[in-house]
Scaffold this motif. Structure first.
Motif, PDB file in Angstrom:
ATOM      1  N   TYR A 154       0.867  -1.198  -0.075  1.00 31.12           N
ATOM      2  CA  TYR A 154       0.241  -0.071   0.002  1.00 31.12           C
ATOM      3  C   TYR A 154       0.841   1.245   0.032  1.00 31.12           C
ATOM      4  CZ  TYR A 154      -3.854   3.287   1.006  1.00 31.12           C
ATOM      5  OH  TYR A 154      -4.550   4.192   1.147  1.00 31.12           O
ATOM      6  N   THR A 155       2.007   1.301   0.758  1.00 32.72           N
ATOM      7  CA  THR A 155       2.918   2.422   0.737  1.00 32.72           C
ATOM      8  C   THR A 155       3.843   2.635  -0.193  1.00 32.72           C
ATOM      9  OG1 THR A 155       4.232   1.097   2.440  1.00 32.72           O
ATOM     10  CG2 THR A 155       2.553   2.662   3.227  1.00 32.72           C
ATOM     11  N   ASN A 156       4.083   1.578  -1.048  1.00 41.22           N
ATOM     12  CA  ASN A 156       4.969   1.620  -1.971  1.00 41.22           C
ATOM     13  C   ASN A 156       4.620   2.582  -3.299  1.00 41.22           C
ATOM     14  OD1 ASN A 156       7.402   1.200  -3.771  1.00 41.22           O
ATOM     15  ND2 ASN A 156       6.378  -0.666  -4.353  1.00 41.22           N
ATOM     16  N   PRO A 157       5.285   3.558  -3.538  1.00 47.67           N
ATOM     17  CA  PRO A 157       4.787   4.386  -4.335  1.00 47.67           C
ATOM     18  C   PRO A 157       4.747   3.898  -5.764  1.00 47.67           C
ATOM     19  CG  PRO A 157       7.059   5.215  -3.607  1.00 47.67           C
ATOM     20  CD  PRO A 157       6.465   3.942  -3.020  1.00 47.67           C
ATOM     21  N   ALA A 158       5.700   3.133  -6.387  1.00 53.57           N
ATOM     22  CA  ALA A 158       5.816   2.473  -7.627  1.00 53.57           C
ATOM     23  C   ALA A 158       4.546   1.333  -7.789  1.00 53.57           C
ATOM     24  CB  ALA A 158       6.945   1.452  -7.746  1.00 53.57           C
ATOM     25  N   ARG A 159       3.811   0.908  -6.674  1.00 51.23           N
ATOM     26  CA  ARG A 159       2.795   0.327  -6.802  1.00 51.23           C
ATOM     27  C   ARG A 159       1.587   1.060  -7.252  1.00 51.23           C
ATOM     28  NH1 ARG A 159       2.174  -5.575  -5.724  1.00 51.23           N
ATOM     29  NH2 ARG A 159       4.210  -6.357  -6.169  1.00 51.23           N
ATOM     30  N   HIS A 160       1.632   2.177  -7.019  1.00 48.90           N
ATOM     31  CA  HIS A 160       0.495   3.143  -6.970  1.00 48.90           C
ATOM     32  C   HIS A 160       0.631   4.198  -8.224  1.00 48.90           C
ATOM     33  CE1 HIS A 160      -1.673   1.039  -3.543  1.00 48.90           C
ATOM     34  NE2 HIS A 160      -0.465   0.902  -3.220  1.00 48.90           N
ATOM     35  N   LEU A 161       1.186   3.771  -9.364  1.00 44.66           N
ATOM     36  CA  LEU A 161       1.352   4.753 -10.320  1.00 44.66           C
ATOM     37  C   LEU A 161       0.114   5.572 -10.775  1.00 44.66           C
ATOM     38  CD1 LEU A 161       3.855   3.045 -12.815  1.00 44.66           C
ATOM     39  CD2 LEU A 161       4.211   4.854 -11.199  1.00 44.66           C
ATOM     40  N   SER A 162       0.182   6.796 -10.649  1.00 39.82           N
ATOM     41  CA  SER A 162      -0.929   7.541 -10.896  1.00 39.82           C
ATOM     42  C   SER A 162      -0.563   7.967 -12.598  1.00 39.82           C
ATOM     43  CB  SER A 162      -0.975   8.775 -10.358  1.00 39.82           C
ATOM     44  OG  SER A 162      -1.721   9.711 -11.067  1.00 39.82           O
ATOM     45  N   ILE A 163      -1.116   7.048 -13.549  1.00 38.41           N
ATOM     46  CA  ILE A 163      -1.087   7.306 -14.888  1.00 38.41           C
ATOM     47  C   ILE A 163      -2.005   8.408 -15.457  1.00 38.41           C
ATOM     48  CG2 ILE A 163      -0.826   6.136 -17.055  1.00 38.41           C
ATOM     49  CD1 ILE A 163      -0.702   3.413 -15.348  1.00 38.41           C
ATOM     50  N   PRO A 164      -1.137   9.402 -15.654  1.00 39.63           N
ATOM     51  CA  PRO A 164      -2.276  10.818 -15.924  1.00 39.63           C
ATOM     52  C   PRO A 164      -2.757  10.311 -17.347  1.00 39.63           C
ATOM     53  CG  PRO A 164       0.282  10.876 -16.478  1.00 39.63           C
ATOM     54  CD  PRO A 164       0.184   9.714 -15.916  1.00 39.63           C
ATOM     55  N   GLU A 191      -1.510   0.067 -20.380  1.00 37.13           N
ATOM     56  CA  GLU A 191      -1.727  -1.295 -19.764  1.00 37.13           C
ATOM     57  C   GLU A 191      -0.434  -2.106 -19.056  1.00 37.13           C
ATOM     58  OE1 GLU A 191      -3.702  -3.961 -21.958  1.00 37.13           O
ATOM     59  OE2 GLU A 191      -3.520  -5.747 -20.662  1.00 37.13           O
ATOM     60  N   ALA A 192       0.723  -1.644 -19.922  1.00 34.66           N
ATOM     61  CA  ALA A 192       1.977  -2.151 -19.593  1.00 34.66           C
ATOM     62  C   ALA A 192       2.416  -1.490 -18.024  1.00 34.66           C
ATOM     63  CB  ALA A 192       3.046  -1.987 -20.491  1.00 34.66           C
ATOM     64  N   LEU A 193       2.389  -0.339 -17.978  1.00 29.62           N
ATOM     65  CA  LEU A 193       2.446   0.343 -16.665  1.00 29.62           C
ATOM     66  C   LEU A 193       1.607  -0.223 -15.530  1.00 29.62           C
ATOM     67  CD1 LEU A 193       3.147   3.936 -17.503  1.00 29.62           C
ATOM     68  CD2 LEU A 193       4.840   2.429 -16.720  1.00 29.62           C
ATOM     69  N   ARG A 194       0.343  -0.200 -15.864  1.00 30.05           N
ATOM     70  CA  ARG A 194      -0.570  -0.943 -14.596  1.00 30.05           C
ATOM     71  C   ARG A 194      -0.130  -2.253 -14.364  1.00 30.05           C
ATOM     72  NH1 ARG A 194      -4.716   2.463 -17.197  1.00 30.05           N
ATOM     73  NH2 ARG A 194      -4.924   0.743 -18.923  1.00 30.05           N
ATOM     74  N   ASN A 195       0.240  -3.227 -15.432  1.00 33.10           N
ATOM     75  CA  ASN A 195       0.652  -4.316 -15.016  1.00 33.10           C
ATOM     76  C   ASN A 195       2.108  -4.649 -14.261  1.00 33.10           C
ATOM     77  OD1 ASN A 195      -1.784  -5.619 -16.269  1.00 33.10           O
ATOM     78  ND2 ASN A 195      -1.009  -5.928 -18.016  1.00 33.10           N
ATOM     79  N   ASN A 196       2.966  -3.828 -14.703  1.00 34.37           N
ATOM     80  CA  ASN A 196       4.122  -3.829 -14.075  1.00 34.37           C
ATOM     81  C   ASN A 196       4.688  -2.438 -14.095  1.00 34.37           C
ATOM     82  OD1 ASN A 196       6.806  -4.231 -13.487  1.00 34.37           O
ATOM     83  ND2 ASN A 196       6.981  -6.456 -14.607  1.00 34.37           N
ATOM     84  N   SER A 197       4.724  -2.017 -12.861  1.00 34.60           N
ATOM     85  CA  SER A 197       5.353  -0.530 -12.757  1.00 34.60           C
ATOM     86  C   SER A 197       6.759  -0.409 -12.777  1.00 34.60           C
ATOM     87  CB  SER A 197       4.733  -0.050 -11.314  1.00 34.60           C
ATOM     88  OG  SER A 197       5.175  -1.008 -10.537  1.00 34.60           O
ATOM     89  N   ILE A 228      10.289   7.210 -22.867  1.00 34.86           N
ATOM     90  CA  ILE A 228      10.821   8.275 -22.013  1.00 34.86           C
ATOM     91  C   ILE A 228       9.736   8.649 -20.870  1.00 34.86           C
ATOM     92  CG2 ILE A 228      11.544  10.778 -21.727  1.00 34.86           C
ATOM     93  CD1 ILE A 228      12.984  10.324 -24.525  1.00 34.86           C
ATOM     94  N   ALA A 229       8.355   8.622 -21.569  1.00 37.23           N
ATOM     95  CA  ALA A 229       7.442   9.047 -20.875  1.00 37.23           C
ATOM     96  C   ALA A 229       7.211   8.066 -19.715  1.00 37.23           C
ATOM     97  CB  ALA A 229       6.100   9.400 -21.376  1.00 37.23           C
ATOM     98  N   GLN A 230       7.159   6.772 -20.049  1.00 40.48           N
ATOM     99  CA  GLN A 230       6.850   5.664 -18.939  1.00 40.48           C
ATOM    100  C   GLN A 230       7.990   5.702 -17.926  1.00 40.48           C
ATOM    101  OE1 GLN A 230       6.440   1.854 -21.034  1.00 40.48           O
ATOM    102  NE2 GLN A 230       5.920   2.974 -22.911  1.00 40.48           N
ATOM    103  N   CYS A 231       9.417   5.925 -18.489  1.00 38.21           N
ATOM    104  CA  CYS A 231      10.437   5.927 -17.356  1.00 38.21           C
ATOM    105  C   CYS A 231      10.226   7.105 -16.321  1.00 38.21           C
ATOM    106  CB  CYS A 231      11.759   6.209 -18.408  1.00 38.21           C
ATOM    107  SG  CYS A 231      13.204   6.031 -17.113  1.00 38.21           S
ATOM    108  N   LEU A 232       9.993   8.456 -17.131  1.00 44.84           N
ATOM    109  CA  LEU A 232       9.520   9.533 -15.938  1.00 44.84           C
ATOM    110  C   LEU A 232       8.367   9.208 -15.105  1.00 44.84           C
ATOM    111  CD1 LEU A 232      10.717  12.436 -18.445  1.00 44.84           C
ATOM    112  CD2 LEU A 232      11.981  11.620 -16.368  1.00 44.84           C
ATOM    113  N   ILE A 233       7.403   8.723 -15.457  1.00 45.64           N
ATOM    114  CA  ILE A 233       6.208   8.378 -14.580  1.00 45.64           C
ATOM    115  C   ILE A 233       6.590   7.507 -13.628  1.00 45.64           C
ATOM    116  CG2 ILE A 233       3.936   7.258 -14.474  1.00 45.64           C
ATOM    117  CD1 ILE A 233       3.674   8.271 -17.435  1.00 45.64           C
TER     118      ILE A 233
END
Lengths: 283, 190
Positions: free
Chosen positions: A31-41, A150-156, A181-186
């Motif tokens: 719950y607290t790991n930020p990479a697990r809770h990516l906010s994909i704009p 979807e890739a970001l949601r499945n594996n951050s 580059i956008a995925q890396c920066l998110i």
């Protein structure tokens, strides 16, 4: 007998409590790991402005390939050595149709070369070495399964490069297909490793661009306000002046490109070689 | 709970916690479950690399490899990362690379050549390492039966676009993951 039963009972209780503890720790950490809770704009509905947020810019870069169907572009790569003052310039021209599935790229400079990809084949020609190769398009270059959101949601922690971009014979395709580059920066913004800020706007080759900084990498990107393509990029690194600049000279969206552009006709005097022979000489 | 139960309960609790905590910690934080250079599916390396450093990613699992930095006009060098495993049927080998986060001297463009026994699916890609850091980058898949002779990934510090300065070439981890699907495996990483 009673003692044994007590020991077994005790062990069982210990195991159960330990498992519950582990599950609780897992849940809290997850719950607290930020990479697990990516906010994909979400992609902004209007073109970027100086008042847009960095998330808006990243969202547009993430979906940049959805914003155009054909484009012609000419970039100039300048590599500047801050100590010697020496610089090398190289021109890279792109013709992209069907969102980049069909591609032609021509590179001038020390190693002039041509790259053509159409519906069936990839051709590479090195005019300095007078060689060319032809290959069938490998399965990895197919677009069907490409879905960066979807890739970001499945594996951050994993980024997926654009299949049409990465096959181009340049290390700078990321600026025309900036989704990677956008995925890396998110991801890296979510974990606090990198920071993106909007620092200005500028007109580049007739296009409005929003300038963002990427720290601590010390990169600057001029992002096209309408398509998310990077029109100019500067790698500053630890120098005071940029060391590498990749800058658009001319770009046109949406004009029909003749199909003949994506047909490969070898230059006079070049000989066909295998792909591996081509790559071994292409240095 | 009587006194005779407390000691075994405490012991079993501590044993399971000690064994399980690192695993659950990795799973929960999303840290990499690496298939690294000691894993049977991958890989041995050959070719020059200057050093094995401890500055890699993540901090708990440091295995960054720095290939020879290259200056303008200097020869290229390549490293070959060979598959150890071979199979009787064709698998799709999915290629992931991890680039350590580094600032300072700019990174160069690596040329990746992924090869397997079905030659039509082999591919070359150029990757400007400067653009990516601290993430796995998925490059694509090849197809084949593996084996160290015909299945490998070759990294080449080609600096394809006319660089004039010194460029560094880093690789943290590389994973060439055999799988029956052409869709890259994702769930297994976390």
């Amino acid at each position: 007998m009673k003692t044994l039963r007590s020991v077994l009972k005790g062990s069982l209780v210990g195991c159960i409590v330990a498992i519950i503890t582990l599950l609780t720790i897992d849940s809290v950490r997850a719950y607290t790991n930020p990479a697990r809770h990516l906010s994909i704009p979400e992609r902004p509905v209007q073109a970027l402005t100086i008042n847009s947020s960095p998330d808006d810019v990243l969202a547009l870069m993430l979906d940049s390939d959805q914003m155009w169907d054909t484009l012609e572009a000419e970039y100039q790569l300048t590599d500047f050595h801050s100590i010697t003052g020496m610089s090398i310039k190289e021109t890279q021209r792109f013709w992209l149709a069907n969102r980049g599935e069909w591609a032609r790229m021509e590179i001038d400079g020390e190693n002039p070369s041509t790259f053509v990809r159409n519906a069936t084949s990839i051709y590479r020609e090195n005019r300095a070495k007078n060689i060319y190769s032809q290959e069938k398009i490998p399965g990895s270059v197919k677009y069907e399964e490409f879905n960066p959101r979807e890739a970001l949601r499945n594996n951050s922690n994993t980024i997926i490069l654009h299949p049409f971009g990465k096959a181009l014979p340049t290390g700078y395709y990321d600026f025309l297909f900036p989704t990677g580059i956008a995925q890396c920066l998110i991801i890296n913004q979510a974990t606090g490793l990198e920071d993106v800020k909007i620092i200005g706007e500028e007109i580049i080759a007739g296009r409005k661009a929003i300038i963002i900084s990427r720290m601590p990498k010390n990169h600057l990107y001029w992002v096209d306000a309408q398509t998310g393509i990077i029109l100019r990029a500067q790698f500053i690194g630890e120098a005071e002046h940029w060391q590498i600049q990749f800058e658009i000279q001319r770009i046109v969206f949406g004009e029909k490109i003749p199909e003949s552009t994506f047909q490969f006709i070898p230059s006079k005097g070049v000989r066909r070689v295998t792909l591996s022979e081509y790559q071994s000489q292409d240095k | 709970m009587n006194k005779k139960m407390i000691v075994p309960a405490l012991i079993s609790f501590l044993i399971i916690l000690t064994l399980g905590l690192p695993i659950s910690g990795y799973a929960a934080t999303g840290a990499w479950n690496y298939v690294n250079e000691t894993n049977a599916t991958y890989t041995s390396k050959s070719g020059p690399y200057t050093n094995v450093t401890t500055t890699g990613y993540p901090s708990t699992n440091m295995h960054a490899y720095k290939s020879t930095s290259r200056e303008y006009g200097q020869p290229v060098n390549s490293m070959r990362w060979k598959c150890n495993m071979s199979t009787t049927t064709n698998y799709n080998y999915h290629l992931y690379i991890a680039i350590p986060f580094n600032t300072g001297t700019l990174d160069g463009t690596y040329r990746y050549y992924a090869r397997n026994t079905v030659s039509a699916e082999n591919f070359y890609y150029y990757l400007n390492q400067e653009n990516y850091a601290n993430v796995f980058v998925y490059l694509g898949w090849t197809q084949g039966t593996g084996g160290s002779t015909n299945c490998y990934v070759e990294t080449n510090n080609i600096k394809y676009d006319g660089d004039v300065g010194i460029r560094e070439f880093w690789i943290d981890h590389m994973v060439f993951w055999p799988n029956l699907s052409t869709t890259h495996p994702v769930k297994t990483w976390q």
